[in-house]
Design an enzyme around this catalytic site. Structure first.
Site, PDB file in Angstrom:
ATOM      1  N   GLY A 239     -34.950   6.288 -37.948  1.00 39.36           N
ATOM      2  CA  GLY A 239     -34.012   5.451 -37.225  1.00 39.36           C
ATOM      3  C   GLY A 239     -32.952   6.156 -36.412  1.00 39.36           C
ATOM      4  O   GLY A 239     -32.291   5.516 -35.586  1.00 39.36           O
ATOM      5  N   GLY A 275     -38.617   9.904 -36.471  1.00 35.02           N
ATOM      6  CA  GLY A 275     -39.688   9.875 -35.478  1.00 35.02           C
ATOM      7  C   GLY A 275     -39.077  10.158 -34.120  1.00 35.02           C
ATOM      8  O   GLY A 275     -39.114  11.275 -33.610  1.00 35.02           O
ATOM      9  N   ARG A 317     -42.693   0.890 -23.266  1.00 31.88           N
ATOM     10  CA  ARG A 317     -41.350   0.599 -23.778  1.00 31.88           C
ATOM     11  C   ARG A 317     -40.506  -0.295 -22.859  1.00 31.88           C
ATOM     12  O   ARG A 317     -39.893  -1.257 -23.342  1.00 31.88           O
ATOM     13  CB  ARG A 317     -40.595   1.891 -24.114  1.00 31.88           C
ATOM     14  CG  ARG A 317     -41.245   2.712 -25.231  1.00 31.88           C
ATOM     15  CD  ARG A 317     -40.357   3.866 -25.694  1.00 31.88           C
ATOM     16  NE  ARG A 317     -39.151   3.390 -26.335  1.00 31.88           N
ATOM     17  CZ  ARG A 317     -37.959   3.399 -25.780  1.00 31.88           C
ATOM     18  NH1 ARG A 317     -37.779   3.906 -24.583  1.00 31.88           N
ATOM     19  NH2 ARG A 317     -36.920   2.913 -26.430  1.00 31.88           N
ATOM     20  N   TYR A 321     -39.668  -3.563 -24.799  1.00 30.30           N
ATOM     21  CA  TYR A 321     -38.344  -3.556 -25.436  1.00 30.30           C
ATOM     22  C   TYR A 321     -37.193  -3.650 -24.429  1.00 30.30           C
ATOM     23  O   TYR A 321     -36.037  -3.464 -24.816  1.00 30.30           O
ATOM     24  CB  TYR A 321     -38.142  -2.256 -26.222  1.00 30.30           C
ATOM     25  CG  TYR A 321     -39.199  -1.935 -27.248  1.00 30.30           C
ATOM     26  CD1 TYR A 321     -39.446  -2.784 -28.326  1.00 30.30           C
ATOM     27  CD2 TYR A 321     -39.923  -0.749 -27.161  1.00 30.30           C
ATOM     28  CE1 TYR A 321     -40.390  -2.453 -29.281  1.00 30.30           C
ATOM     29  CE2 TYR A 321     -40.873  -0.417 -28.119  1.00 30.30           C
ATOM     30  CZ  TYR A 321     -41.101  -1.274 -29.169  1.00 30.30           C
ATOM     31  OH  TYR A 321     -42.037  -0.942 -30.105  1.00 30.30           O
ATOM     32  N   CYS A 347     -51.329  -5.507 -13.252  1.00 30.19           N
ATOM     33  CA  CYS A 347     -51.125  -6.877 -12.786  1.00 30.19           C
ATOM     34  C   CYS A 347     -50.274  -7.677 -13.768  1.00 30.19           C
ATOM     35  O   CYS A 347     -50.748  -8.614 -14.421  1.00 30.19           O
ATOM     36  CB  CYS A 347     -52.476  -7.533 -12.544  1.00 30.19           C
ATOM     37  SG  CYS A 347     -53.465  -6.547 -11.416  1.00 30.19           S
TER      38      CYS A 347
HETATM   39  C1  LIG Z   1     -41.060   3.695 -37.397  1.00 31.26           C
HETATM   40  C2  LIG Z   1     -40.687   4.208 -38.727  1.00 31.26           C
HETATM   41  C3  LIG Z   1     -39.991   5.416 -38.845  1.00 31.26           C
HETATM   42  C4  LIG Z   1     -39.507   6.208 -37.672  1.00 31.26           C
HETATM   43  O1  LIG Z   1     -38.504   5.548 -36.990  1.00 31.26           O
HETATM   44  P1  LIG Z   1     -37.693   6.285 -35.824  1.00 31.26           P
HETATM   45  O2  LIG Z   1     -36.721   5.286 -35.351  1.00 31.26           O
HETATM   46  O3  LIG Z   1     -38.679   6.665 -34.783  1.00 31.26           O
HETATM   47  O4  LIG Z   1     -37.035   7.479 -36.429  1.00 31.26           O
HETATM   48  C5  LIG Z   1     -39.727   5.872 -40.121  1.00 31.26           C
HETATM   49  N1  LIG Z   1     -40.122   5.175 -41.228  1.00 31.26           N
HETATM   50  C6  LIG Z   1     -40.791   4.015 -41.137  1.00 31.26           C
HETATM   51  C7  LIG Z   1     -41.182   3.310 -42.368  1.00 31.26           C
HETATM   52  C8  LIG Z   1     -41.090   3.486 -39.899  1.00 31.26           C
HETATM   53  O5  LIG Z   1     -41.731   2.325 -39.807  1.00 31.26           O
END
Ligand SMILES: *Cc1c(COP(=O)(O)O)cnc(C)c1O
Length: 429
Positions: A239, A275, A317, A321, A347
Protein backbone atom coordinates in the site's frame (compact mmCIF):
# COMPACT_ATOMS: atom_id res chain seq x y z
CA UNK A 1 18.15 9.25 -8.07
CA UNK A 2 15.75 9.24 -11.01
CA UNK A 3 16.73 6.64 -13.59
CA UNK A 4 14.89 8.47 -16.39
CA UNK A 5 16.53 11.83 -17.08
CA UNK A 6 17.35 14.11 -20.00
CA UNK A 7 20.91 14.15 -21.25
CA UNK A 8 21.88 16.45 -24.10
CA UNK A 9 18.18 17.05 -24.70
CA UNK A 10 16.93 13.50 -24.89
CA UNK A 11 15.53 11.05 -22.38
CA UNK A 12 17.74 8.28 -21.10
CA UNK A 13 17.02 5.20 -19.02
CA UNK A 14 20.15 5.02 -16.88
CA UNK A 15 22.93 5.38 -19.51
CA UNK A 16 20.85 4.17 -22.45
CA UNK A 17 18.96 6.46 -24.83
CA UNK A 18 15.27 5.52 -25.08
CA UNK A 19 15.27 6.52 -28.77
CA UNK A 20 17.97 3.92 -29.41
CA UNK A 21 15.89 1.21 -27.77
CA UNK A 22 12.82 2.30 -29.74
CA UNK A 23 14.80 2.04 -32.98
CA UNK A 24 15.65 -1.57 -32.16
CA UNK A 25 12.49 -2.94 -30.57
CA UNK A 26 9.80 -0.70 -32.06
CA UNK A 27 7.01 0.97 -30.10
CA UNK A 28 5.22 0.86 -27.78
CA UNK A 29 7.37 -0.78 -25.13
CA UNK A 30 7.81 -0.83 -21.37
CA UNK A 31 11.27 0.05 -20.13
CA UNK A 32 12.44 -0.84 -16.62
CA UNK A 33 15.54 0.45 -14.89
CA UNK A 34 17.34 -2.33 -13.08
CA UNK A 35 19.11 0.26 -10.90
CA UNK A 36 15.85 1.94 -9.90
CA UNK A 37 14.25 -1.38 -8.95
CA UNK A 38 17.25 -2.25 -6.79
CA UNK A 39 17.37 1.23 -5.28
CA UNK A 40 13.75 1.06 -4.15
CA UNK A 41 14.18 -2.38 -2.62
CA UNK A 42 17.37 -1.45 -0.81
CA UNK A 43 15.84 1.81 0.49
CA UNK A 44 12.98 -0.12 2.05
CA UNK A 45 15.19 -2.86 3.44
CA UNK A 46 17.55 -0.34 5.01
CA UNK A 47 14.70 1.70 6.44
CA UNK A 48 13.58 -1.39 8.33
CA UNK A 49 17.13 -2.29 9.27
CA UNK A 50 16.44 -5.97 8.66
CA UNK A 51 13.47 -6.00 11.07
CA UNK A 52 10.87 -6.85 8.44
CA UNK A 53 10.53 -9.49 5.76
CA UNK A 54 9.80 -8.00 2.36
CA UNK A 55 7.47 -10.04 0.17
CA UNK A 56 7.23 -8.27 -3.20
CA UNK A 57 3.60 -8.17 -4.39
CA UNK A 58 4.05 -9.84 -7.76
CA UNK A 59 0.78 -8.52 -9.17
CA UNK A 60 2.28 -5.02 -9.43
CA UNK A 61 4.64 -6.27 -12.12
CA UNK A 62 4.94 -9.97 -12.83
CA UNK A 63 7.74 -9.71 -15.36
CA UNK A 64 10.13 -12.55 -14.56
CA UNK A 65 13.22 -10.34 -14.75
CA UNK A 66 11.65 -7.78 -12.42
CA UNK A 67 10.75 -10.47 -9.88
CA UNK A 68 14.19 -12.02 -10.20
CA UNK A 69 15.86 -8.64 -9.62
CA UNK A 70 14.13 -8.50 -6.23
CA UNK A 71 14.69 -12.19 -5.54
CA UNK A 72 18.41 -11.71 -6.06
CA UNK A 73 18.35 -9.05 -3.33
CA UNK A 74 16.70 -11.49 -0.92
CA UNK A 75 13.05 -10.55 -1.42
CA UNK A 76 10.20 -12.93 -0.81
CA UNK A 77 6.98 -12.76 -2.81
CA UNK A 78 3.30 -12.13 -2.17
CA UNK A 79 1.31 -14.02 -4.80
CA UNK A 80 -2.41 -14.09 -5.52
CA UNK A 81 -2.67 -16.91 -8.05
CA UNK A 82 -1.00 -20.13 -9.11
CA UNK A 83 0.39 -18.27 -12.11
CA UNK A 84 2.11 -15.75 -9.85
CA UNK A 85 3.38 -18.58 -7.65
CA UNK A 86 4.97 -20.13 -10.71
CA UNK A 87 6.53 -16.79 -11.66
CA UNK A 88 7.98 -16.38 -8.14
CA UNK A 89 9.40 -19.91 -8.14
CA UNK A 90 10.78 -19.48 -11.68
CA UNK A 91 12.43 -16.25 -10.50
CA UNK A 92 14.29 -18.26 -7.87
CA UNK A 93 12.45 -17.05 -4.78
CA UNK A 94 12.66 -19.56 -1.93
CA UNK A 95 9.24 -21.18 -1.31
CA UNK A 96 9.44 -20.39 2.43
CA UNK A 97 9.52 -16.68 1.55
CA UNK A 98 6.29 -16.86 -0.45
CA UNK A 99 2.94 -15.70 0.95
CA UNK A 100 -0.29 -16.64 -0.85
CA UNK A 101 -2.99 -13.94 -0.58
CA UNK A 102 -6.35 -13.47 -2.24
CA UNK A 103 -10.04 -14.09 -1.56
CA UNK A 104 -10.53 -16.85 -4.07
CA UNK A 105 -7.81 -19.48 -3.99
CA UNK A 106 -8.97 -22.67 -5.69
CA UNK A 107 -8.24 -26.09 -4.23
CA UNK A 108 -5.85 -26.72 -7.11
CA UNK A 109 -3.95 -23.54 -6.23
CA UNK A 110 -3.84 -24.55 -2.55
CA UNK A 111 -2.52 -28.02 -3.41
CA UNK A 112 0.21 -26.66 -5.68
CA UNK A 113 1.26 -24.09 -3.09
CA UNK A 114 1.39 -26.75 -0.35
CA UNK A 115 3.40 -28.98 -2.63
CA UNK A 116 5.85 -26.15 -3.30
CA UNK A 117 6.19 -25.61 0.46
CA UNK A 118 5.24 -21.93 0.65
CA UNK A 119 5.64 -20.06 3.92
CA UNK A 120 2.15 -18.73 4.58
CA UNK A 121 -1.43 -18.65 3.39
CA UNK A 122 -3.38 -15.50 4.13
CA UNK A 123 -6.91 -16.84 4.44
CA UNK A 124 -9.90 -14.58 3.90
CA UNK A 125 -13.00 -16.56 4.91
CA UNK A 126 -14.08 -19.46 7.12
CA UNK A 127 -15.08 -21.44 4.04
CA UNK A 128 -11.54 -21.02 2.76
CA UNK A 129 -10.13 -22.22 6.11
CA UNK A 130 -12.20 -25.39 5.80
CA UNK A 131 -11.11 -25.97 2.19
CA UNK A 132 -7.43 -25.37 2.94
CA UNK A 133 -7.57 -27.71 5.94
CA UNK A 134 -9.15 -30.38 3.78
CA UNK A 135 -6.61 -30.02 0.98
CA UNK A 136 -3.68 -29.95 3.42
CA UNK A 137 -4.81 -33.10 5.27
CA UNK A 138 -5.42 -34.80 1.94
CA UNK A 139 -1.78 -34.22 1.06
CA UNK A 140 -0.48 -35.02 4.55
CA UNK A 141 0.62 -31.41 5.08
CA UNK A 142 0.04 -28.65 7.58
CA UNK A 143 -0.52 -25.15 6.18
CA UNK A 144 0.83 -22.11 8.03
CA UNK A 145 -2.04 -19.65 8.16
CA UNK A 146 -2.64 -16.00 8.91
CA UNK A 147 -6.22 -14.83 8.79
CA UNK A 148 -6.70 -11.62 6.87
CA UNK A 149 -8.63 -9.24 9.04
CA UNK A 150 -10.79 -6.46 7.68
CA UNK A 151 -10.14 -3.63 10.16
CA UNK A 152 -12.75 -1.25 8.70
CA UNK A 153 -10.12 1.45 8.28
CA UNK A 154 -10.01 3.90 5.39
CA UNK A 155 -6.75 3.76 3.41
CA UNK A 156 -7.54 7.22 1.98
CA UNK A 157 -6.49 5.97 -1.45
CA UNK A 158 -7.25 8.28 -4.40
CA UNK A 159 -10.02 6.00 -5.68
CA UNK A 160 -12.44 3.63 -3.88
CA UNK A 161 -11.42 0.93 -6.38
CA UNK A 162 -8.12 0.44 -4.58
CA UNK A 163 -9.43 0.54 -1.01
CA UNK A 164 -9.67 -2.92 0.47
CA UNK A 165 -10.05 -2.58 4.23
CA UNK A 166 -13.52 -1.14 4.71
CA UNK A 167 -16.60 -2.86 6.15
CA UNK A 168 -18.46 -4.50 3.28
CA UNK A 169 -15.34 -4.90 1.09
CA UNK A 170 -14.86 -8.41 -0.21
CA UNK A 171 -11.49 -8.77 1.51
CA UNK A 172 -10.69 -10.43 4.81
CA UNK A 173 -12.93 -11.17 7.76
CA UNK A 174 -14.33 -8.29 9.77
CA UNK A 175 -13.15 -8.02 13.37
CA UNK A 176 -14.55 -9.15 15.83
CA UNK A 177 -16.09 -11.94 13.68
CA UNK A 178 -12.55 -12.99 12.79
CA UNK A 179 -12.00 -13.88 16.44
CA UNK A 180 -14.38 -16.81 16.01
CA UNK A 181 -12.60 -17.77 12.80
CA UNK A 182 -9.36 -18.12 14.74
CA UNK A 183 -11.15 -20.41 17.16
CA UNK A 184 -12.45 -22.46 14.24
CA UNK A 185 -9.00 -22.59 12.63
CA UNK A 186 -7.40 -23.80 15.85
CA UNK A 187 -9.58 -26.89 15.71
CA UNK A 188 -8.47 -27.84 12.18
CA UNK A 189 -5.59 -30.33 12.06
CA UNK A 190 -4.42 -29.34 8.60
CA UNK A 191 -3.76 -25.77 9.69
CA UNK A 192 -1.28 -24.09 11.99
CA UNK A 193 -2.35 -20.58 12.90
CA UNK A 194 0.75 -18.37 12.94
CA UNK A 195 -0.41 -14.80 12.69
CA UNK A 196 -2.61 -12.00 11.45
CA UNK A 197 -2.63 -10.23 8.11
CA UNK A 198 -4.14 -7.01 6.81
CA UNK A 199 -3.97 -5.01 3.59
CA UNK A 200 -6.17 -1.93 3.58
CA UNK A 201 -5.48 -0.56 0.12
CA UNK A 202 -3.03 0.91 -2.32
CA UNK A 203 -1.37 4.24 -3.15
CA UNK A 204 -1.52 5.33 0.50
CA UNK A 205 0.14 8.74 0.75
CA UNK A 206 0.24 9.37 4.49
CA UNK A 207 1.42 7.35 7.47
CA UNK A 208 -1.88 7.87 9.30
CA UNK A 209 -3.83 4.91 7.87
CA UNK A 210 -0.86 2.65 8.62
CA UNK A 211 -0.70 3.96 12.18
CA UNK A 212 -4.41 3.31 12.66
CA UNK A 213 -4.11 -0.22 11.35
CA UNK A 214 -1.15 -0.96 13.59
CA UNK A 215 -2.99 0.34 16.67
CA UNK A 216 -5.85 -1.91 15.75
CA UNK A 217 -3.60 -4.91 15.14
CA UNK A 218 -1.97 -4.53 18.52
CA UNK A 219 -5.34 -4.99 20.21
CA UNK A 220 -6.15 -7.90 17.92
CA UNK A 221 -2.89 -9.67 18.79
CA UNK A 222 -3.55 -9.16 22.49
CA UNK A 223 -7.09 -10.53 22.24
CA UNK A 224 -6.03 -13.52 20.16
CA UNK A 225 -3.26 -14.38 22.57
CA UNK A 226 -5.73 -14.11 25.44
CA UNK A 227 -7.81 -16.67 23.55
CA UNK A 228 -4.82 -19.00 23.56
CA UNK A 229 -3.56 -18.56 19.98
CA UNK A 230 0.14 -18.40 19.19
CA UNK A 231 0.46 -15.20 17.19
CA UNK A 232 4.03 -14.98 15.92
CA UNK A 233 3.69 -13.06 12.71
CA UNK A 234 2.09 -9.84 11.51
CA UNK A 235 1.71 -9.33 7.78
CA UNK A 236 0.92 -5.68 7.09
CA UNK A 237 0.26 -6.01 3.38
CA UNK A 238 1.40 -3.37 0.92
CA UNK A 239 0.00 0.00 0.00
CA UNK A 240 2.86 2.45 0.35
CA UNK A 241 2.19 5.18 -2.22
CA UNK A 242 4.45 6.83 -4.77
CA UNK A 243 4.67 10.15 -6.57
CA UNK A 244 2.97 10.18 -9.97
CA UNK A 245 2.56 13.94 -10.39
CA UNK A 246 2.73 15.88 -7.13
CA UNK A 247 1.81 13.40 -4.39
CA UNK A 248 3.90 13.50 -1.22
CA UNK A 249 3.97 9.91 0.04
CA UNK A 250 5.85 8.96 3.20
CA UNK A 251 9.52 8.15 2.74
CA UNK A 252 10.53 4.53 3.35
CA UNK A 253 12.02 5.67 6.65
CA UNK A 254 8.84 7.44 7.79
CA UNK A 255 6.86 4.32 6.91
CA UNK A 256 9.32 2.00 8.63
CA UNK A 257 9.48 4.19 11.73
CA UNK A 258 5.72 3.97 12.17
CA UNK A 259 5.66 0.22 11.63
CA UNK A 260 8.58 -0.47 13.93
CA UNK A 261 7.40 1.87 16.68
CA UNK A 262 3.88 0.45 16.68
CA UNK A 263 4.98 -3.19 16.68
CA UNK A 264 7.80 -2.81 19.18
CA UNK A 265 7.63 -5.29 22.04
CA UNK A 266 4.92 -7.43 20.45
CA UNK A 267 7.39 -10.20 19.75
CA UNK A 268 6.11 -10.75 16.23
CA UNK A 269 7.95 -11.19 12.95
CA UNK A 270 6.86 -8.42 10.58
CA UNK A 271 6.19 -8.94 6.88
CA UNK A 272 5.37 -6.19 4.41
CA UNK A 273 4.09 -6.76 0.87
CA UNK A 274 5.10 -3.72 -1.17
CA UNK A 275 4.18 -3.71 -4.85
CA UNK A 276 3.72 -0.27 -6.34
CA UNK A 277 6.46 1.33 -4.22
CA UNK A 278 9.09 -1.01 -5.63
CA UNK A 279 8.22 -0.77 -9.32
CA UNK A 280 6.05 2.23 -10.25
CA UNK A 281 8.78 4.78 -10.86
CA UNK A 282 11.28 2.22 -12.12
CA UNK A 283 9.32 1.83 -15.34
CA UNK A 284 8.08 3.94 -18.24
CA UNK A 285 5.93 3.27 -21.26
CA UNK A 286 7.48 4.58 -24.48
CA UNK A 287 5.01 5.31 -27.24
CA UNK A 288 5.06 6.96 -30.66
CA UNK A 289 2.87 9.77 -31.91
CA UNK A 290 0.71 8.64 -34.80
CA UNK A 291 -1.25 11.80 -35.50
CA UNK A 292 -2.37 15.09 -34.04
CA UNK A 293 -5.76 16.61 -34.69
CA UNK A 294 -8.09 19.21 -33.29
CA UNK A 295 -11.56 18.19 -32.21
CA UNK A 296 -13.78 21.12 -33.13
CA UNK A 297 -17.05 21.83 -31.44
CA UNK A 298 -19.62 24.59 -31.63
CA UNK A 299 -20.15 24.60 -27.87
CA UNK A 300 -16.72 24.12 -26.28
CA UNK A 301 -13.16 25.18 -26.98
CA UNK A 302 -11.43 23.08 -29.64
CA UNK A 303 -9.48 20.22 -28.10
CA UNK A 304 -5.97 19.34 -29.20
CA UNK A 305 -5.75 15.57 -29.51
CA UNK A 306 -2.49 13.65 -29.76
CA UNK A 307 -2.99 10.05 -30.88
CA UNK A 308 -0.28 7.60 -29.87
CA UNK A 309 0.39 3.95 -30.64
CA UNK A 310 -0.04 2.71 -27.04
CA UNK A 311 -3.56 2.04 -25.82
CA UNK A 312 -5.56 1.32 -22.71
CA UNK A 313 -4.92 -2.38 -23.34
CA UNK A 314 -1.23 -1.70 -22.68
CA UNK A 315 -1.74 0.62 -19.69
CA UNK A 316 -5.25 0.60 -18.28
CA UNK A 317 -4.72 2.69 -15.12
CA UNK A 318 -5.99 6.03 -16.48
CA UNK A 319 -9.12 4.38 -17.92
CA UNK A 320 -9.75 2.15 -14.92
CA UNK A 321 -8.77 4.33 -11.97
CA UNK A 322 -8.76 7.85 -13.46
CA UNK A 323 -5.11 7.84 -12.49
CA UNK A 324 -2.69 10.43 -13.76
CA UNK A 325 0.72 9.87 -15.32
CA UNK A 326 3.23 12.52 -16.32
CA UNK A 327 3.83 12.39 -20.08
CA UNK A 328 6.93 13.96 -21.61
CA UNK A 329 8.59 13.97 -25.03
CA UNK A 330 11.78 11.94 -25.52
CA UNK A 331 13.33 14.99 -27.23
CA UNK A 332 13.30 17.87 -24.77
CA UNK A 333 13.63 20.84 -27.15
CA UNK A 334 10.09 20.62 -28.48
CA UNK A 335 8.93 24.21 -28.24
CA UNK A 336 5.99 25.83 -26.49
CA UNK A 337 3.74 23.56 -24.44
CA UNK A 338 0.00 23.70 -24.96
CA UNK A 339 -2.67 21.52 -23.43
CA UNK A 340 -3.53 18.29 -25.18
CA UNK A 341 -5.48 15.12 -24.69
CA UNK A 342 -3.20 12.16 -25.24
CA UNK A 343 -5.19 9.19 -26.49
CA UNK A 344 -4.67 5.68 -27.80
CA UNK A 345 -6.09 3.92 -30.86
CA UNK A 346 -8.60 1.74 -28.97
CA UNK A 347 -12.27 2.12 -29.78
CA UNK A 348 -13.24 3.41 -26.33
CA UNK A 349 -13.56 7.00 -25.17
CA UNK A 350 -11.83 6.00 -21.93
CA UNK A 351 -8.71 5.15 -23.96
CA UNK A 352 -7.06 8.40 -22.90
CA UNK A 353 -3.76 8.67 -21.02
CA UNK A 354 -4.08 12.33 -20.10
CA UNK A 355 -6.46 15.26 -20.42
CA UNK A 356 -5.38 18.91 -20.74
CA UNK A 357 -1.77 17.85 -20.35
CA UNK A 358 0.92 20.36 -21.42
CA UNK A 359 2.87 19.06 -24.38
CA UNK A 360 4.98 20.73 -27.09
CA UNK A 361 3.81 20.44 -30.71
CA UNK A 362 4.30 16.93 -32.08
CA UNK A 363 4.74 15.43 -35.51
CA UNK A 364 4.14 11.80 -36.45
CA UNK A 365 6.85 9.43 -35.16
CA UNK A 366 7.82 11.64 -32.20
CA UNK A 367 8.42 9.54 -29.11
CA UNK A 368 6.62 10.20 -25.83
CA UNK A 369 7.33 8.76 -22.39
CA UNK A 370 4.48 7.87 -20.07
CA UNK A 371 6.17 7.96 -16.70
CA UNK A 372 5.60 5.94 -13.51
CA UNK A 373 4.29 3.00 -15.55
CA UNK A 374 6.19 0.21 -13.82
CA UNK A 375 3.35 -0.79 -11.48
CA UNK A 376 0.03 -2.21 -12.67
CA UNK A 377 1.06 -1.52 -16.26
CA UNK A 378 2.25 -4.64 -18.05
CA UNK A 379 0.69 -6.85 -15.38
CA UNK A 380 -2.78 -5.52 -16.25
CA UNK A 381 -2.27 -5.47 -20.00
CA UNK A 382 -4.65 -7.27 -22.33
CA UNK A 383 -4.98 -7.95 -26.04
CA UNK A 384 -8.21 -5.95 -26.37
CA UNK A 385 -8.80 -4.87 -29.97
CA UNK A 386 -6.63 -7.91 -30.87
CA UNK A 387 -3.47 -5.96 -30.13
CA UNK A 388 -0.46 -8.13 -29.26
CA UNK A 389 1.14 -7.62 -25.83
CA UNK A 390 3.95 -5.10 -26.15
CA UNK A 391 7.68 -5.62 -25.61
CA UNK A 392 9.29 -5.15 -22.19
CA UNK A 393 12.90 -4.05 -21.89
CA UNK A 394 15.23 -3.85 -18.90
CA UNK A 395 18.15 -1.45 -18.79
CA UNK A 396 21.29 -1.70 -16.70
CA UNK A 397 23.75 1.12 -17.33
CA UNK A 398 24.56 1.18 -21.04
CA UNK A 399 23.10 -2.24 -21.58
CA UNK A 400 19.54 -3.22 -22.34
CA UNK A 401 17.78 -6.52 -22.87
CA UNK A 402 14.36 -7.42 -24.21
CA UNK A 403 12.94 -9.28 -21.21
CA UNK A 404 9.63 -9.97 -22.88
CA UNK A 405 9.54 -9.90 -26.67
CA UNK A 406 6.61 -8.25 -28.36
CA UNK A 407 3.88 -10.83 -28.89
CA UNK A 408 3.57 -11.89 -32.51
CA UNK A 409 0.34 -11.84 -34.50
CA UNK A 410 0.83 -15.56 -35.06
CA UNK A 411 0.83 -16.27 -31.31
CA UNK A 412 -2.18 -14.00 -30.87
CA UNK A 413 -4.16 -16.43 -33.04
CA UNK A 414 -2.28 -19.61 -32.14
CA UNK A 415 -4.28 -20.29 -29.00
CA UNK A 416 -7.60 -20.53 -30.81
CA UNK A 417 -9.35 -23.50 -32.38
CA UNK A 418 -12.36 -23.74 -34.66
CA UNK A 419 -15.21 -26.13 -33.90
CA UNK A 420 -15.67 -28.83 -36.57
CA UNK A 421 -18.74 -27.14 -38.06
CA UNK A 422 -16.75 -24.01 -38.94
CA UNK A 423 -13.80 -25.80 -40.56
CA UNK A 424 -13.92 -25.59 -44.34
CA UNK A 425 -17.09 -24.57 -46.18
CA UNK A 426 -17.85 -21.39 -48.07
CA UNK A 427 -15.84 -18.35 -47.12
CA UNK A 428 -13.74 -20.07 -44.48
CA UNK A 429 -11.73 -22.59 -46.36
C1 LIG B 1 -2.13 -5.57 -4.16
C2 LIG B 1 -1.65 -6.11 -2.87
C3 LIG B 1 -0.41 -5.71 -2.36
C4 LIG B 1 0.45 -4.67 -3.00
O1 LIG B 1 -0.13 -3.42 -2.92
P1 LIG B 1 0.69 -2.11 -3.36
O2 LIG B 1 -0.24 -0.99 -3.14
O3 LIG B 1 1.06 -2.29 -4.78
O4 LIG B 1 1.89 -2.04 -2.48
C5 LIG B 1 0.01 -6.31 -1.19
N1 LIG B 1 -0.75 -7.25 -0.55
C6 LIG B 1 -1.94 -7.65 -1.03
C7 LIG B 1 -2.71 -8.66 -0.29
C8 LIG B 1 -2.43 -7.10 -2.19
O5 LIG B 1 -3.62 -7.48 -2.65
Amino acid sequence: MDAFTYRRGEMFAEDTALAGIAAQVGTPFYCYSSGALQQQYVALREAFGGRAHIAYAVKANANLSVVRTFGALGSGADVVSLGELKVALAAGIAPRKIVFSGVGKSRLEMAEALDAGIGQFNVESEAELVALDDVARGWGKVADVAIRINPDIDAESPTPKIKTGLRGDKFGILWPMARASYRAAAGLKGLRVVGVSVHIGSQITSTEPFRKVLHFIKDVVRDLRADGHRIERIDLGGGLGVRYIDEMPPTPQEYADVVLAETEGLGCEITIEPGRFLVANAGVLVTRVLYEKVAESSTVEPVRIVIVDAGMNDLVRPAMYDSRHAIVPVKADGGRHTKADIVGPICESSDRFAQDWPLPPTVPNDLLVIRSAGAYGSSMASTYNSRPLIAEVMVQGREFAVVRPRQTYESLLAGEALPPWLVGGPGVG
